[in-house]
Design a protein around this motif. Structure first.
Motif, PDB file in Angstrom:
ATOM      1  N   MET A 133       0.826  -1.208   0.000  1.00  0.00           N
ATOM      2  CA  MET A 133       0.000   0.000   0.000  1.00  0.00           C
ATOM      3  C   MET A 133       0.858   1.255   0.000  1.00  0.00           C
ATOM      4  O   MET A 133       0.545   2.248  -0.676  1.00  0.00           O
ATOM      5  CB  MET A 133      -0.941  -0.014   1.203  1.00  0.00           C
ATOM      6  CG  MET A 133      -1.908   1.166   1.225  1.00  0.00           C
ATOM      7  SD  MET A 133      -2.989   1.246  -0.231  1.00  0.00           S
ATOM      8  CE  MET A 133      -4.231   0.046   0.238  1.00  0.00           C
ATOM      9  N   ILE A 140      -8.352  -6.339  -1.313  1.00  0.00           N
ATOM     10  CA  ILE A 140      -7.134  -6.877  -0.696  1.00  0.00           C
ATOM     11  C   ILE A 140      -7.300  -8.377  -0.480  1.00  0.00           C
ATOM     12  O   ILE A 140      -8.334  -8.840   0.011  1.00  0.00           O
ATOM     13  CB  ILE A 140      -6.831  -6.168   0.633  1.00  0.00           C
ATOM     14  CG1 ILE A 140      -6.821  -4.651   0.410  1.00  0.00           C
ATOM     15  CG2 ILE A 140      -5.484  -6.622   1.195  1.00  0.00           C
ATOM     16  CD1 ILE A 140      -6.733  -3.839   1.678  1.00  0.00           C
ATOM     17  N   ALA A 170      -4.657  -6.798   4.626  1.00  0.00           N
ATOM     18  CA  ALA A 170      -5.589  -5.674   4.750  1.00  0.00           C
ATOM     19  C   ALA A 170      -5.268  -4.822   5.976  1.00  0.00           C
ATOM     20  O   ALA A 170      -5.332  -3.589   5.926  1.00  0.00           O
ATOM     21  CB  ALA A 170      -7.019  -6.201   4.832  1.00  0.00           C
ATOM     22  N   ILE A 173     -10.958   7.476   4.700  1.00  0.00           N
ATOM     23  CA  ILE A 173     -11.662   6.216   4.443  1.00  0.00           C
ATOM     24  C   ILE A 173     -13.099   6.363   4.962  1.00  0.00           C
ATOM     25  O   ILE A 173     -13.294   6.773   6.098  1.00  0.00           O
ATOM     26  CB  ILE A 173     -10.987   5.037   5.171  1.00  0.00           C
ATOM     27  CG1 ILE A 173      -9.530   4.889   4.718  1.00  0.00           C
ATOM     28  CG2 ILE A 173     -11.744   3.752   4.956  1.00  0.00           C
ATOM     29  CD1 ILE A 173      -8.765   3.848   5.532  1.00  0.00           C
ATOM     30  N   LEU A 214     -12.035   0.232   0.994  1.00  0.00           N
ATOM     31  CA  LEU A 214     -11.243  -0.996   1.075  1.00  0.00           C
ATOM     32  C   LEU A 214     -12.152  -2.187   1.372  1.00  0.00           C
ATOM     33  O   LEU A 214     -13.064  -2.092   2.199  1.00  0.00           O
ATOM     34  CB  LEU A 214     -10.195  -0.887   2.193  1.00  0.00           C
ATOM     35  CG  LEU A 214      -9.165   0.243   2.094  1.00  0.00           C
ATOM     36  CD1 LEU A 214      -8.336   0.299   3.378  1.00  0.00           C
ATOM     37  CD2 LEU A 214      -8.259   0.046   0.891  1.00  0.00           C
ATOM     38  N   SER A 248     -11.611  -6.430   2.169  1.00  0.00           N
ATOM     39  CA  SER A 248     -10.684  -7.542   2.398  1.00  0.00           C
ATOM     40  C   SER A 248     -11.349  -8.864   2.019  1.00  0.00           C
ATOM     41  O   SER A 248     -12.490  -8.907   1.563  1.00  0.00           O
ATOM     42  CB  SER A 248     -10.238  -7.559   3.859  1.00  0.00           C
ATOM     43  OG  SER A 248      -9.289  -8.584   4.084  1.00  0.00           O
ATOM     44  N   THR A 286     -15.232   0.592   6.029  1.00  0.00           N
ATOM     45  CA  THR A 286     -14.280   0.971   4.971  1.00  0.00           C
ATOM     46  C   THR A 286     -14.936   1.046   3.600  1.00  0.00           C
ATOM     47  O   THR A 286     -14.255   1.239   2.601  1.00  0.00           O
ATOM     48  CB  THR A 286     -13.094  -0.001   4.925  1.00  0.00           C
ATOM     49  OG1 THR A 286     -13.595  -1.336   4.683  1.00  0.00           O
ATOM     50  CG2 THR A 286     -12.292   0.046   6.211  1.00  0.00           C
TER      51      THR A 286
END
Length: 336
Positions: free
Chosen positions: A232, A249, A255, A269, A275, A277, A334
């Protein structure tokens, strides 16, 4: 010449001749999976029971003690870093015990430590062709978990990677995000054969069909937290303002590392970066912000593996089959 008593043998007789306690004899003959005893002692007690013609527990072809090796491709230390594989192993052990199946754990694919008298093997993780062949030398009753072994002729249980990735892409698109990247994983078996990330293959295929795939948005690690952090950091440094607004991820440890890098860079975020995971272990449920993740039913997969093994032990000549375990996306903080 050994004298054989005409009277019925008792647990006390077996214990005296085998040199163990009556309680130990009772637990061995009743296939107590919680008993910690070495294999030599177990076999000595069973042989003594046979010699004394202890008919109450005399074993037959259909009533033999089933002993299954659980071969974990990770070491104990690696297991602690990836709760996904630990959860699978622990639930397999619990489910096997409930079925009266004795288990012996083998870590880091240390195939030399598998006892020769096991009646089956449940193999967790990734295995090379040569490792599959070595397992075959021990027994043909093998069930693989998280590894597609159907083409090799063995039962297997695998997560539904294709639909899992599809659900991730659809979630990002529903949030108006079309610039989607991925932190993928790459690793090797314990005998150094490269294991491709099937999630990346399905991710690339899905985005290419939609005409939104950007290879520069793909970064890789080795599934560890540190590799997620470094991947990242590299994405943020290399892409700058072109950093995608959504990143998938490959697993939870990566993650968690990636989340730390994003927070250090003070990227908002989920407003600037969403994001998601994969696996949904405790690692991502209790970080802040809590992470959206594709949930894989590790307990269900583990229990199904034991059921498949029980059927395989009962019908060893039956055709192998592949079980695809469903997944679902759990939205947390997220994603929007």
């Amino acid at each position: 010449m050994k004298e054989v008593s005409l009277m019925a043998a008792t647990l006390r007789d077996i214990a005296k001749q085998a040199g163990v306690s009556i309680a130990t004899v009772s637990r061995i003959l009743n296939n107590d999976a919680t008993l910690s005893v070495n294999e030599n002692t177990r076999q000595r007690v069973l042989a003594t029971a046979e010699d004394l013609n202890y008919t109450k527990h005399k074993r037959t072809r259909t009533d033999q003690v089933q002993r299954v090796a659980i071969v974990q491709w990770y070491s104990l230390t690696q297991e602690l870093d990836d709760l996904y594989y630990m959860a699978i192993r622990m639930e397999i052990e619990r489910a096997a015990q409930q079925k009266g199946i004795s288990t012996v754990p083998i870590y880091q694919n240390d195939l030399e430590k598998i006892p020769s008298n096991v009646t089956g093997i449940i193999a967790i993780g990734k295995f090379s062709n040569s490792q599959v062949q070595k397992l075959r030398l021990v027994t043909n009753n093998i069930v693989f978990v998280d590894y597609d072994s159907l083409s090799a002729g063995y039962d297997c249980l695998v997560p539904d990677f294709e639909n899992a990735v599809h659900s991730v892409v659809n979630e990002f698109l529903s949030e108006g995000i079309e610039d989607i990247g991925m932190l993928a994983g790459t690793e090797t078996t314990t005998d150094n054969e490269i294991v491709p990330d099937l999630r990346l293959q399905y991710f690339e295929h899905d985005l290419k069909k939609r005409g939104i795939f950007h290879p520069e948005y793909i970064f890789t690690g080795d599934y560890s937290s540190m590799s997620g952090y470094n991947a990242m950091k590299k994405a943020i440094a290399d892409l700058g303002d072109r950093l995608p607004h959504g990143i998938f991820i490959a697993n939870d440890p990566m993650a968690v590392g990636a989340l730390k890098a994003v927070q250090e860079a003070k990227i908002a975020i989920p407003d600037r970066l969403a994001l998601i995971s994969f696996n949904d272990t405790a690692l991502v449920k209790y970080v802040y912000p809590s992470m959206s993740a594709v949930h894989v039913g590790t307990d269900e997969m583990a229990r199904a593996a034991v059921e498949v093994m029980a059927k395989r032990l009962a019908h060893p000549a039956s055709d192998p089959f592949k079980t695809v375990v469903g997944t679902h996306l759990i939205k947390r903080q997220t994603t929007k």
